[in-house]
Design a protein around this motif. Structure first.
Motif, PDB file in Angstrom:
ATOM      1  N   SER A 304       0.828  -1.210   0.000  1.00 26.66           N
ATOM      2  CA  SER A 304       0.000   0.000   0.000  1.00 26.66           C
ATOM      3  C   SER A 304       0.858   1.253   0.000  1.00 26.66           C
ATOM      4  N   SER A 305       1.985   1.198   0.700  1.00 31.45           N
ATOM      5  CA  SER A 305       2.841   2.381   0.747  1.00 31.45           C
ATOM      6  C   SER A 305       3.364   2.710  -0.654  1.00 31.45           C
ATOM      7  N   TYR A 306       3.573   1.686  -1.471  1.00 30.93           N
ATOM      8  CA  TYR A 306       3.980   1.913  -2.865  1.00 30.93           C
ATOM      9  C   TYR A 306       2.840   2.597  -3.637  1.00 30.93           C
ATOM     10  N   ILE A 348       8.669   5.269   1.999  1.00 37.19           N
ATOM     11  CA  ILE A 348       7.368   5.371   2.674  1.00 37.19           C
ATOM     12  C   ILE A 348       7.109   4.018   3.310  1.00 37.19           C
ATOM     13  N   THR A 349       6.892   4.018   4.597  1.00 39.81           N
ATOM     14  CA  THR A 349       6.659   2.762   5.298  1.00 39.81           C
ATOM     15  C   THR A 349       5.905   3.016   6.597  1.00 39.81           C
ATOM     16  N   GLN A 350       4.754   2.400   6.701  1.00 41.43           N
ATOM     17  CA  GLN A 350       3.962   2.545   7.925  1.00 41.43           C
ATOM     18  C   GLN A 350       4.768   2.093   9.130  1.00 41.43           C
ATOM     19  N   SER A 351       5.335   0.890   9.017  1.00 41.31           N
ATOM     20  CA  SER A 351       6.003   0.269  10.167  1.00 41.31           C
ATOM     21  C   SER A 351       7.405   0.809  10.401  1.00 41.31           C
ATOM     22  N   GLY A 352       8.066   1.200   9.321  1.00 43.14           N
ATOM     23  CA  GLY A 352       9.470   1.610   9.423  1.00 43.14           C
ATOM     24  C   GLY A 352      10.402   0.425   9.597  1.00 43.14           C
ATOM     25  N   GLU A 353       9.886  -0.789   9.416  1.00 41.85           N
ATOM     26  CA  GLU A 353      10.722  -1.985   9.601  1.00 41.85           C
ATOM     27  C   GLU A 353      10.695  -2.901   8.388  1.00 41.85           C
ATOM     28  N   THR A 354      10.029  -2.528   7.311  1.00 44.14           N
ATOM     29  CA  THR A 354       9.918  -3.413   6.149  1.00 44.14           C
ATOM     30  C   THR A 354      11.312  -3.681   5.567  1.00 44.14           C
ATOM     31  N   ALA A 355      11.672  -4.955   5.501  1.00 40.49           N
ATOM     32  CA  ALA A 355      13.058  -5.323   5.176  1.00 40.49           C
ATOM     33  C   ALA A 355      13.505  -4.767   3.827  1.00 40.49           C
ATOM     34  N   ALA A 402      -4.360  -5.158   6.973  1.00 40.21           N
ATOM     35  CA  ALA A 402      -4.619  -4.322   5.798  1.00 40.21           C
ATOM     36  C   ALA A 402      -4.461  -2.861   6.187  1.00 40.21           C
ATOM     37  N   SER A 403      -3.607  -2.175   5.483  1.00 39.30           N
ATOM     38  CA  SER A 403      -3.332  -0.776   5.827  1.00 39.30           C
ATOM     39  C   SER A 403      -4.488   0.113   5.378  1.00 39.30           C
ATOM     40  N   THR A 404      -4.938   0.990   6.251  1.00 42.99           N
ATOM     41  CA  THR A 404      -6.041   1.900   5.901  1.00 42.99           C
ATOM     42  C   THR A 404      -5.679   3.331   6.301  1.00 42.99           C
ATOM     43  N   LYS A 489      -8.396  -8.215  -2.214  1.00 44.11           N
ATOM     44  CA  LYS A 489      -7.796  -9.558  -2.289  1.00 44.11           C
ATOM     45  C   LYS A 489      -7.188  -9.978  -0.958  1.00 44.11           C
ATOM     46  N   GLU A 490      -6.548  -9.032  -0.244  1.00 39.51           N
ATOM     47  CA  GLU A 490      -5.822  -9.495   0.946  1.00 39.51           C
ATOM     48  C   GLU A 490      -6.743  -9.881   2.094  1.00 39.51           C
ATOM     49  N   ILE A 491      -7.947  -9.291   2.145  1.00 41.72           N
ATOM     50  CA  ILE A 491      -8.806  -9.675   3.283  1.00 41.72           C
ATOM     51  C   ILE A 491      -9.975 -10.580   2.904  1.00 41.72           C
TER      52      ILE A 491
HETATM   53  O1  M6R Z   1       5.034  -1.024   6.869  1.00 42.47           O
HETATM   54  P1  M6R Z   1       5.073  -0.788   5.393  1.00 42.47           P
HETATM   55  O2  M6R Z   1       4.258   0.408   4.983  1.00 42.47           O
HETATM   56  O3  M6R Z   1       6.467  -0.705   4.858  1.00 42.47           O
HETATM   57  O4  M6R Z   1       4.379  -2.061   4.755  1.00 42.47           O
HETATM   58  C1  M6R Z   1       4.325  -2.227   3.369  1.00 42.47           C
HETATM   59  C2  M6R Z   1       3.400  -3.358   2.991  1.00 42.47           C
HETATM   60  O5  M6R Z   1       3.824  -4.567   3.550  1.00 42.47           O
HETATM   61  C3  M6R Z   1       1.955  -3.092   3.422  1.00 42.47           C
HETATM   62  O6  M6R Z   1       1.477  -1.886   2.918  1.00 42.47           O
HETATM   63  C4  M6R Z   1       1.046  -4.248   2.952  1.00 42.47           C
HETATM   64  O7  M6R Z   1       0.956  -4.246   1.551  1.00 42.47           O
HETATM   65  C5  M6R Z   1      -0.341  -4.143   3.572  1.00 42.47           C
HETATM   66  N1  M6R Z   1      -0.786  -5.460   3.924  1.00 42.47           N
HETATM   67  C6  M6R Z   1      -1.351  -3.530   2.665  1.00 42.47           C
HETATM   68  O8  M6R Z   1      -2.613  -3.498   3.211  1.00 42.47           O
END
Ligand code: M6R
Length: 610
Positions: A304-306, A348-355, A402-404, A489-491
């Motif tokens: 989602s961040s992409y 851009i990353t919600q978690s800040g930990e995406t490898a 799922a990111s919202t 699709k993801e949920i």
């Molecule tokens: O934490 P991040 O923003 O780096 O995560 C990126 C993706 O893993 C994240 O957006 C994922 O696609 C979600 N499940 C989307 O809903």
């Protein structure tokens, strides 16, 4: 992925460990386990398949006791989800270890250890670490030393927690490539994959850095590096609101988080805009000079961040007038690209930990970018710590996989960035004034959009039995369509694809029939007439259309076409409002199907492995 937690205390720890795991379940949930040292310093372990609840139930019917312990919730990488593959892994009756990450040289290490007489009981990469530590204990009395020697042999990524029956009242942690924090208590200390896991136990933390090892006792914490030198890491206080992590009146976190979007947007704007302007000072002292030098942007992200980055590309190229390259992190990191002079590198990353995102950030350090900026939701995360600039979103903890709300708050930050850069290029003061006004009004528009809860719940009945769906959008609404398809699709596990509507006739139109719902996003913009023609192409082939249309367009429902009116907003911000409508559609479809929509199968919230 995977979540780890460890406690060294003078009180009983199993319940504390399980509570920590429950908060870490977003990191993986296919199996869980716990290991403690009991009153006689005997190592006791329990592992279960499935969610943490299974482990909690098992401990309720047959409890464990101990004042030192570690626990783990797993997202399988090496070896299927099974009790035997679940962590903690042990070396005989001496050492237990929980691990998050991937040991890339595990095959070579396993072969070597088997040669020395080790017997393995799992298919995991992790088990080699505990064997290395167990064997090192033959050469040293110090558990810390044994862990140091073992981790020096690892290639890949790890965050680990280790206890040993020969070292009661002691817990060792180590991190490289995967996150690990230390929680500071009174008469007890903790480790965990993130601060949230320890929310009920402490608000004081040490954020470990790459290559740190930590030794904890109930009264003391000391941090070391891989060269056996003591290092000083200051502690930080992290405020966490109690209501942030509950479901409130909602059945699912995702639904709650969809409804929190007006607040998330308002909080992300707070202190950053006046009535008419974006406050540059709010972005820190270094930001101005970096933005002055910025002539091009590369944005790298996943999932989602992409897609939020992909929307911003339209804003930046149109409103600022500088090149903006947007790439998926897992591709970017293995591609040799060209860095334009004056390029700003943005993650851009919600978690800040995406490898993958983190790896891309580390990779570009030597590539000639002016600076790195991250847009992130977690101030204590690795990405924030390793970037030159951080533009935080204020979405609050996002628990649903799922990111919202993080997605929409990211877009708010990206619009602020667009304005700050635009001001230096082609954006007029009037345009800035117009956009700031629209941003300030956005929370109210989102409140209106959330009323679509009712109509999307009804519409979900039309999707629930379908196996496929197509999403269409044009321009900045093509990534909106991609995000809508990803949510569905993801949920709900319904296969969904998104297309720029103009591409339909180049092949995918062949898929359209009465069984293929086609969901279109129709904002009020220059591309509307083009989109209408694309929708006619679908109708002419008997395709069923669901059109999310700007309320000012006056689209009407007719046979084969269902129209959902979406509140009108400034054209540039329309992607944010339309996304909320698509989130609701996906949510209600999955809720009707009865899937585990906060923790969909095979996924995890924070993807900390490659
Ligand atoms: O934490 P991040 O923003 O780096 O995560 C990126 C993706 O893993 C994240 O957006 C994922 O696609 C979600 N499940 C989307 O809903």
């Amino acid at each position: 992925m995977c979540g780890i937690v460890g406690v060294v205390s003078t009180r009983q720890v199993p319940d504390l460990l399980v509570e920590g795991l429950q908060r870490l379940e977003y990191r993986g949930y296919d199996s869980a386990g716990i290991a403690v040292l009991d009153a006689n310093q005997v190592l006791k372990r329990r592992r279960t398949i499935g969610k943490v609840k299974e482990l909690a139930d098992s401990l309720r019917s047959d409890s464990l006791s101990g004042v030192t312990g570690i626990a783990h919730t797993r997202w399988a990488t090496h070896g299927v989800p099974s009790e035997g593959n679940a962590h903690p892994h042990v070396y005989g009756e001496t050492v237990a270890l929980a691990h998050n990450g991937i040991v890339e040289n595990h095959e070579a290490l396993r072969e070597e250890l088997v040669g020395l007489g080790s017997e393995f009981t799992s298919d995991t990469d992790t088990e080699v670490i505990v064997h290395l530590i167990g064997r090192e204990l033959a050469n040293t009395d110090s558990l810390l030393d044994a862990v140091r020697r073992a981790v020096k042999r690892l290639e890949g990524a790890f965050a680990i927690g280790v206890i040993s029956s020969r070292h009661p009242g002691r817990l060792i942690g180590a991190r490289k490539g995967s996150p690990l924090v230390v929680g500071l208590g009174h008469g007890e200390n903790f480790i965990a994959s993130d601060v949230l896991a320890l929310r009920s136990l402490t608000d004081r933390f040490i954020l470990l850095e790459e290559g740190d090892l930590v030794e904890l006792t109930p009264s003391d914490v000391s941090v070391w590096n891989l060269d056996d030198e003591s290092v000083v890491r200051s502690s930080v206080k992290v405020e966490m609101r109690v209501d942030d992590t509950g479901k409130g009146n909602f059945q699912h976190y995702m639904h709650k988080e969809i409804h929190q979007q007006p607040q998330a947007v308002a909080a992300t704007l707070e202190g950053r805009v006046t009535r008419h302007r974006v406050l540059e000072e709010a972005f820190g002292v270094r930001a101005s000079s970096v933005f002055d030098r910025t002539r091009a942007i590369t944005i790298v992200a996943c999932g989602s961040s992409y897609y939020s980055a992909s929307i911003a590309r339209y804003w930046i190229e149109d409103l600022v007038g500088i090149p903006c390259n947007v790439e998926i992190a897992s591709e970017f990191r293995y591609r040799r690209g060209v860095v334009l002079p004056g390029s700003l590198f943005v993650t851009i990353t919600q978690s800040g930990e995406t490898a993958d995102t983190l790896a891309a950030l580390r990779l570009v350090k030597e590539q000639g970018f002016e600076a790195s900026l991250t847009i992130c939701n977690v101030p204590t995360s690795t990405t924030v710590r390793e970037s030159d600039l951080a533009l935080m979103i204020q979405a609050g903890p996002e628990i649903g996989v799922a990111s919202t709300k993080a997605f929409t708050a990211q877009l708010v930050d990206l619009m602020l960035l667009t304005i700050l850069l635009g001001r230096r290029h082609r954006m007029s003061e009037d345009t800035e004034r117009e956009l700031v006004g629209a941003l300030r009004g956005l929370p109210d528009v989102l409140e209106e959009a959330l009323k679509l809860d009712v109509v999307t719940r009804k519409l979900a009945q039309r999707l629930v039995d379908k196996h496929h769906a197509l999403f269409l959008g044009r321009g900045a609404h093509y990534p909106v369509a991609l995000e809508g398809a990803l949510k569905l699709k993801e949920i709900s596990y319904i296969h969904a694809e998104a297309l720029p509507a103009g591409e339909l006739k180049h092949g995918p139109l062949a898929l359209v029939d009465a069984e293929m719902p086609v969901i279109a996003v129709a904002p009020n913009n220059d591309l509307l007439e083009k989109l209408k023609s694309n929708l006619q192409e679908v109708r002419a082939r008997g395709g069923e259309l669901i059109v999310f249309a700007d309320e000012t367009l006056g689209f009407r429902t007719e046979p084969g076409v269902t129209v959902v009116e979406v509140p009108s907003v400034h054209e540039a911000l329309a992607p944010i409002v339309f996304t909320v409508a698509l989130q609701l559609l996906a949510y209600h479809t999955a809720a009707l199907k009865g899937t585990d929509l906060d923790q969909p199968r095979n996924l995890a919230k924070s993807v900390t492995v490659e």
